[in-house]
Design an enzyme around this catalytic site. Structure first.
Site: not given
Ligand code: AHR
Length: 782
Positions: A29, A233, A357-358
């Site tokens: 990331e 994120c 993602n999450e």
């Protein structure tokens, strides 16, 4: 004398129990300047004058640039937008040399620490320019250090063209050290420029627009089976309009020539050039022989609760379908031809795609299922990955799994950053995961520090992952950190402008990837003891706290064995009064805490303005915490043990904004259950760390025909076992052993290989093997 009774560690190479596939990989990331100012080889910071406050409050269009006026010479520099290079690259620099002489113009400082040069190495300078005066005069390009020492050869060009034109020149370093890039002219003239770039020529494998070779080599050396990108994120945080600078990560914006890629705010507080875009990610994966594993958004931002309208989901479906076509489609397809035009007619053979993602909550899962279904119908061969949020357990986590099961996803992406205590208590977590249905993809994990002890415990945890048929993929997070720009710790690999090292956890990850094998085979150990610490303790003080503003009333703590009771009418918690202690210390192990609370200000899901109920409080380093209405309206129960944090479970809780809400927590030793308005919302089991006699596994590797054994000894004493390897393996043995370090030992720039495995060879398989105290050992039996 009594005969020595050693435990027998048996390995059955002919009894495969699990195909390991692409088990251990990487998670990339762009946080901590992992890409820009990191893996991406560009040395000029703010090359396109697009830096803005929206990316970072300190930024402006001339960030990292300075005017140069030597001797009597003079220049004016302005950032303008009236004749841009293209619509995505609006800002450019006008340089007006108003008085000639010894050279005036601009210099670029590079990323923190300066542009690092190595004597004798070649660099590629490029920029776009156009002359604004009638006649262009030479512009000199060179690198100088802070003492005015010349660090490179000098090259020059004459801005002769009136239209935007690219110039590419080679420069050679004549000194090693940090420098700035100078563009100066000795004669009066005006010209404009944009996309001012400097790349080392020796990028990883010499690729144009490529990767910094030392960092890339660290990744290649691990031999990962896959690489998950671009976040994190980063994937979901931002607006839903792809044209916005603050949009979510939209892969189509990262294609084409670098000057065509739009400026983007990186959620981690900087500018993301997108120079390392999807094409480069795919090429890099190919270069290091790893499977690409991209993650896309499903049109939902859990930080700001922005949602794509359900009747406009085609855009998000196309985001997925077009990506698969870009990666795998023929050159006669729309997106396959884009890939071919960029230089890669052959498909990239994409196998995996993560959706989300999450993210948490119904709004996400509605959208996830729409995108998932469309992709599954069109590309049934693609292994789709769902997400179970940022917690390891609880209602939120289960919703992700339920949705993935319903949609028949191939994997569920679990994320957690937990203490070593939690890992020690949950070594067998994945044993109960079924082998059929979606498998777990532990897509982000780390034990919250990067010392030798963290590496040891993570190694033992990885043994558990290797053995569990219900777990298919795993990657540590985050991967990279520029030590000058820290967003998140711990990280696997640290670097500055010219150095790079791996943490002890890197050494463990590398060992597990280098020696993964293809099939896990049956192992067992007779006579092994489990050294358990069952001394669970939830006694202690009870206190409330907040970083926001809440009214708390009718607080009641009841001993569930004796009925004894402590009551408190209530209190206001706010900026002036952030904490209220209701009980200093209670010896109870079974109790109920009930209270009412009401939020006094609007909730802000991004900032997690939360109410904390800390219980079992011993001191700042040791307590349990019920976090109420934290990130994205999610509540959770967490534990702090000797300052080490673990999240035990997450669940949804209604907002108490403007309305009184009833909360109740029941602690029954290790079993803790939370109720909101009388309804049970979450239960967690607070387990104590357990150290087992030995953590071990074995696998076979088809290509080499090697048998690989791994053992992690977490005890402070050596463990000696008798080896019983079924079958007729008789070859020599290569051994890598990580041992002999203190718990707190770390690697650093100066001592970058302090914690490093030792390699040695034996001529034959030993009958007995001693695993050193607190060690990780890999045996490769040929
Ligand atoms: O790895 C750092 C961050 O942790 C990731 O961006 C996010 O997915 C997680 O919360």
């Amino acid at each position: 004398m009594m005969k020595e009774e050693l435990p027998v560690l048996s390995v059955y190479p002919d009894k495969p129990v699990k195909e390991l596939g692409d088990l251990f990989g990487l998670f990339f990331e762009d946080l901590n300047h992992a890409a820009d100012g990191g893996l991406y080889g560009e040395l000029v910071q703010n090359r396109s004058f697009e830096f803005e406050k929206v990316d970072n409050p300190e930024y402006h269009a001339l960030y990292a640039w300075e005017k140069v006026e030597r001797g009597d010479s003079a220049a004016q520099i302005h950032v303008e937008t009236s004749q841009p290079l293209n619509r995505n690259n609006q800002h450019y620099l006008t340089v007006e040399i108003t008085r000639g002489g010894e050279g005036s113009g601009v210099k670029n400082l590079g990323y923190a620490g300066g542009i690092w040069l190595e004597k004798g190495k070649d660099y590629k300078f490029s920029c776009w320019y156009a002359k604004l005066s009638a006649e262009g005069k030479p512009v000199r390009i060179l690198l100088e250090d802070g003492n005015g020492e010349i660090c490179s050869t000098e090259v020059s060009f004459i801005p002769e063209e009136q239209e935007w034109t690219e110039i590419v020149l080679d420069i050679t370093a004549v000194r090693t050290g940090a420098a700035s890039l100078y563009l100066v002219s000795d004669e009066v003239q005006i010209f404009k420029m944009d996309m001012v770039s400097l790349f080392p020529k020796d990028t990883f494998l010499g690729r144009a627009n490529g990767m910094r070779s030392d960092i890339a080599q660290m990744l290649a050396d691990m031999k990962p089976k896959f690489m998950r990108f671009p976040g994190g994120c980063l994937v979901h945080c931002g607006s839903l309009n792809a044209e916005d600078r603050v949009s979510q990560y939209r892969w189509k914006n990262t294609l084409g020539t670098v000057e065509q890629r739009p400026a983007k705010r990186n959620l981690w507080g900087y500018n993301q050039t997108l120079g390392l875009g999807y094409y480069e990610f795919f090429c890099f994966c190919e270069d290091i022989h790893t499977q690409p594993l991209p993650i896309i958004s499903a049109g939902w931002d859990p930080h700001t609760l922005r949602a794509a309208p359900l009747d406009q989901m085609q855009e998000w479906i196309d985001e997925a379908l077009d990506l698969i076509e870009f990666a795998n489609g023929g050159t006669d397809t729309k997106w396959g031809s884009v890939r071919a035009e960029m230089g890669h007619p052959e498909p990239f053979d994409l196998k995996y795609l993560g959706i989300g993602n999450e993210e948490v909550g119904d709004s996400f899962f509605e959208r996830f299922e729409i995108v998932h279904q469309a992709v599954k119908e069109r590309y049934p061969e693609i292994r789709l990955i769902g997400t179970s949020g940022p917690g390891c357990d609880g209602e939120v986590f289960r919703q992700g799994w339920d949705s993935a099961r319903k949609m028949e996803s191939s994997y569920v992406d679990e994320h957690y950053y937990q203490s070593t205590d939690w890992m020690l208590a949950n070594m067998h977590r994945y044993e109960s995961y079924p082998a059929d249905g979606p498998k777990a993809f532990l897509g982000e994990y780390a034990s919250r520090d990067e010392k030798y002890y963290n590496a040891l415990v993570e190694a033992a945890f990885m043994i558990g992952m290797e053995k569990a048929p219900g777990l298919g993929l795993a990657c540590y997070a985050p991967l990279l950190c520029n030590s000058e720009y820290i967003n998140w710790k711990p990280d696997l690999i640290w670097f500055d402008n010219h150095r790079v090292y791996g943490t002890p956890c890197y050494q463990v990850q590398k060992l597990f990837m280098n020696h993964q094998g293809d099939y896990e085979v049956l192992t067992n150990m007779e006579g092994a003891a489990v050294l358990a610490d069952t001394n669970l303790d939830v006694s202690g003080g009870i206190r409330f706290g907040t970083n926001s503003s809440f009214s708390v009333s009718a607080v009641k703590i009841v001993n569930r064995d004796t009925g004894e009771c402590i009551c408190c009418d209530g209190f206001e918690l706010n900026a002036e009064h952030q904490e209220a202690i209701v009980a200093e210390s209670l010896p109870w192990q079974r109790y109920t805490i009930s209270f009412r609370a009401k939020r006094r200000c609007a909730s802000n899901t991004e900032k997690a303005l939360q109410l904390n109920l800390k219980f079992g409080w011993k001191d700042e380093q040791n307590y349990l915490n019920w976090i109420i209405e934290g990130w994205s309206q999610v509540s959770s129960i967490t534990a702090m043990q000797e300052g080490r944090f673990s999240d035990l479970g997450m669940y949804y809780a209604p907002s108490s904004s403007g309305q009184e809400t009833e909360y109740r927590l029941e602690a029954d030793g290790s079993y803790i259950e939370a109720f909101v308005n009388g309804v049970s919302h979450g239960e967690v089991v607070y387990k104590m760390p357990v150290v087992e006699q030995l953590y071990y596994s074995a696998s076979t590797e088809s290509e080499s025909s090697d048998l690989i054994m791994k053992a992690v000894n977490l005890q402070t004493d050596p463990v000696t076992v008798r080896l019983n390897i079924e079958g007729n393996k008789t070859g020599s043995v290569d051994i890598w052993e990580l041992a002999g370090y203190e718990h707190d030992d770390v690697n650093t720039f100066d001592l970058c290989e302090k914690v490093l495995p030792r390699h040695y060879t034996l001529d034959a398989i030993p009958q007995k093997m001693t695993f050193a105290p607190e060690s990780v050992t890999m045996l490769r039996i040929h």
